[in-house]
Scaffold this motif. Structure first.
Motif, PDB file in Angstrom:
ATOM      1  N   ASP A  18       0.831  -1.197   0.000  1.00  0.00           N
ATOM      2  CA  ASP A  18       0.000   0.000   0.000  1.00  0.00           C
ATOM      3  C   ASP A  18       0.873   1.257   0.000  1.00  0.00           C
ATOM      4  O   ASP A  18       1.669   1.467   0.922  1.00  0.00           O
ATOM      5  CB  ASP A  18      -0.901  -0.026   1.227  1.00  0.00           C
ATOM      6  N   ALA A  19       0.729   2.094  -1.005  1.00  0.00           N
ATOM      7  CA  ALA A  19       1.532   3.317  -1.122  1.00  0.00           C
ATOM      8  C   ALA A  19       1.309   4.257   0.057  1.00  0.00           C
ATOM      9  O   ALA A  19       2.243   4.936   0.499  1.00  0.00           O
ATOM     10  CB  ALA A  19       1.222   4.033  -2.436  1.00  0.00           C
ATOM     11  N   ASN A  20       0.076   4.318   0.571  1.00  0.00           N
ATOM     12  CA  ASN A  20      -0.198   5.185   1.725  1.00  0.00           C
ATOM     13  C   ASN A  20       0.591   4.729   2.953  1.00  0.00           C
ATOM     14  O   ASN A  20       1.111   5.558   3.700  1.00  0.00           O
ATOM     15  CB  ASN A  20      -1.695   5.227   2.042  1.00  0.00           C
ATOM     16  N   VAL A  21       0.665   3.432   3.163  1.00  0.00           N
ATOM     17  CA  VAL A  21       1.440   2.892   4.287  1.00  0.00           C
ATOM     18  C   VAL A  21       2.916   3.174   4.052  1.00  0.00           C
ATOM     19  O   VAL A  21       3.631   3.634   4.953  1.00  0.00           O
ATOM     20  CB  VAL A  21       1.176   1.381   4.472  1.00  0.00           C
ATOM     21  N   PHE A  22       3.386   2.915   2.843  1.00  0.00           N
ATOM     22  CA  PHE A  22       4.788   3.149   2.495  1.00  0.00           C
ATOM     23  C   PHE A  22       5.186   4.597   2.771  1.00  0.00           C
ATOM     24  O   PHE A  22       6.254   4.869   3.302  1.00  0.00           O
ATOM     25  CB  PHE A  22       5.015   2.812   1.012  1.00  0.00           C
ATOM     26  N   ASN A  23       4.308   5.511   2.428  1.00  0.00           N
ATOM     27  CA  ASN A  23       4.620   6.936   2.566  1.00  0.00           C
ATOM     28  C   ASN A  23       4.378   7.497   3.964  1.00  0.00           C
ATOM     29  O   ASN A  23       4.888   8.567   4.291  1.00  0.00           O
ATOM     30  CB  ASN A  23       3.831   7.748   1.539  1.00  0.00           C
ATOM     31  N   SER A  24       3.621   6.792   4.790  1.00  0.00           N
ATOM     32  CA  SER A  24       3.281   7.354   6.104  1.00  0.00           C
ATOM     33  C   SER A  24       4.146   6.837   7.253  1.00  0.00           C
ATOM     34  O   SER A  24       4.255   7.499   8.274  1.00  0.00           O
ATOM     35  CB  SER A  24       1.807   7.091   6.423  1.00  0.00           C
ATOM     36  N   LEU A  25       4.747   5.682   7.092  1.00  0.00           N
ATOM     37  CA  LEU A  25       5.564   5.127   8.168  1.00  0.00           C
ATOM     38  C   LEU A  25       7.009   5.605   8.061  1.00  0.00           C
ATOM     39  O   LEU A  25       7.486   5.919   6.978  1.00  0.00           O
ATOM     40  CB  LEU A  25       5.532   3.599   8.126  1.00  0.00           C
ATOM     41  N   PHE A  30       8.656   1.702   9.564  1.00  0.00           N
ATOM     42  CA  PHE A  30       8.768   1.589   8.110  1.00  0.00           C
ATOM     43  C   PHE A  30       9.551   0.330   7.743  1.00  0.00           C
ATOM     44  O   PHE A  30       9.109  -0.491   6.942  1.00  0.00           O
ATOM     45  CB  PHE A  30       9.464   2.835   7.535  1.00  0.00           C
ATOM     46  N   GLY A  31      10.727   0.183   8.339  1.00  0.00           N
ATOM     47  CA  GLY A  31      11.571  -0.972   8.046  1.00  0.00           C
ATOM     48  C   GLY A  31      10.881  -2.288   8.334  1.00  0.00           C
ATOM     49  O   GLY A  31      10.956  -3.236   7.540  1.00  0.00           O
ATOM     50  N   TRP A  32      10.195  -2.349   9.473  1.00  0.00           N
ATOM     51  CA  TRP A  32       9.514  -3.587   9.843  1.00  0.00           C
ATOM     52  C   TRP A  32       8.419  -3.942   8.846  1.00  0.00           C
ATOM     53  O   TRP A  32       8.275  -5.101   8.456  1.00  0.00           O
ATOM     54  CB  TRP A  32       8.941  -3.485  11.259  1.00  0.00           C
ATOM     55  N   GLU A  33       7.636  -2.971   8.436  1.00  0.00           N
ATOM     56  CA  GLU A  33       6.546  -3.247   7.491  1.00  0.00           C
ATOM     57  C   GLU A  33       7.081  -3.725   6.148  1.00  0.00           C
ATOM     58  O   GLU A  33       6.542  -4.660   5.552  1.00  0.00           O
ATOM     59  CB  GLU A  33       5.659  -2.017   7.305  1.00  0.00           C
ATOM     60  N   VAL A  34       8.132  -3.092   5.657  1.00  0.00           N
ATOM     61  CA  VAL A  34       8.715  -3.505   4.380  1.00  0.00           C
ATOM     62  C   VAL A  34       9.367  -4.884   4.525  1.00  0.00           C
ATOM     63  O   VAL A  34       9.243  -5.734   3.638  1.00  0.00           O
ATOM     64  CB  VAL A  34       9.713  -2.447   3.858  1.00  0.00           C
ATOM     65  N   LEU A  35      10.034  -5.104   5.632  1.00  0.00           N
ATOM     66  CA  LEU A  35      10.653  -6.411   5.877  1.00  0.00           C
ATOM     67  C   LEU A  35       9.607  -7.513   5.964  1.00  0.00           C
ATOM     68  O   LEU A  35       9.798  -8.607   5.434  1.00  0.00           O
ATOM     69  CB  LEU A  35      11.480  -6.376   7.160  1.00  0.00           C
ATOM     70  N   SER A  36       8.504  -7.238   6.625  1.00  0.00           N
ATOM     71  CA  SER A  36       7.513  -8.293   6.874  1.00  0.00           C
ATOM     72  C   SER A  36       6.958  -8.901   5.588  1.00  0.00           C
ATOM     73  O   SER A  36       6.601 -10.077   5.569  1.00  0.00           O
ATOM     74  CB  SER A  36       6.386  -7.776   7.763  1.00  0.00           C
ATOM     75  N   VAL A  37       6.905  -8.139   4.507  1.00  0.00           N
ATOM     76  CA  VAL A  37       6.354  -8.684   3.262  1.00  0.00           C
ATOM     77  C   VAL A  37       7.382  -9.450   2.436  1.00  0.00           C
ATOM     78  O   VAL A  37       7.012 -10.154   1.492  1.00  0.00           O
ATOM     79  CB  VAL A  37       5.663  -7.593   2.403  1.00  0.00           C
TER      80      VAL A  37
END
Length: 173
Positions: A18-25, A30-37
């Motif tokens: 999700d671009a909104n998540v990418f841009n808001s964290l 931020f790192g954790w969310e990108v890592l988790s996928v």
């Protein structure tokens, strides 16, 4: 060439994100969310195959996270005690890739210290007693402290690279 240097660009893992998540964290969230996928390896054997699908940026995030999880929970002694030295090469490569020369230097110093005391680690591992390592190997405290001071800057560098190169990590929607 090291086993973690391979990048199969035609098989690049780019999960939808999700671009909104990418841009808001930011920072560690931020790192954790990108890592988790991208953290989808079933085990350490599959991890080698998965890493071939990682871009250099993904590799940096993925392997640096191993370093961070260990050092922030028990210092470099825990990192080595738990067998994460096997990742020293991709961690160092990732730090160099994102331009984190300070953490890279800390890692190299800690690794030299580990090599000097490798037999003591093995001895204590055979006894299943890590406590004497913390008591006797006091130089690691210096490396731990230096790492903690550099900690947020490391994540800032990862985030900066990811924001400049989102396609290296995910497909935004």
């Amino acid at each position: 060439m090291h086993k973690y240097d391979i990048f199969e660009t035609e098989n690049h893992l780019q999960p939808a994100f999700d671009a909104n998540v990418f841009n808001s964290l930011h920072r560690w969230k931020f790192g954790w969310e990108v890592l988790s996928v991208i953290n989808v390896a079933k085990d350490k054997v599959h991890e080698i195959e998965l890493a071939k699908r990682f871009s250099p940026g993904q590799k940096a995030l993925y392997f640096i996270w191993y370093l961070d999880a260990q050092v922030t929970n028990g210092g470099f002694i825990q990192f080595y005690w738990n067998g994460y030295r096997q990742y020293i090469y991709p961690i160092a490569a990732g730090l160099k890739f994102i331009g984190d020369t300070e953490t890279y230097d800390i890692l190299l110093k800690a690794d030299k210290e580990y090599i000097l005391h490798k037999e003591e680690f093995a001895f204590q591992h055979d006894r299943d007693d890590w406590k004497p390592l913390y008591k006797n190997l006091i130089n690691f405290k210096e490396y731990d402290s230096a790492y903690y001071r550099q900690h947020d800057n490391m994540m800032d560098l990862i985030e900066k690279y990811a924001r400049q190169n989102p396609g290296d990590f995910v497909k935004l929607y």
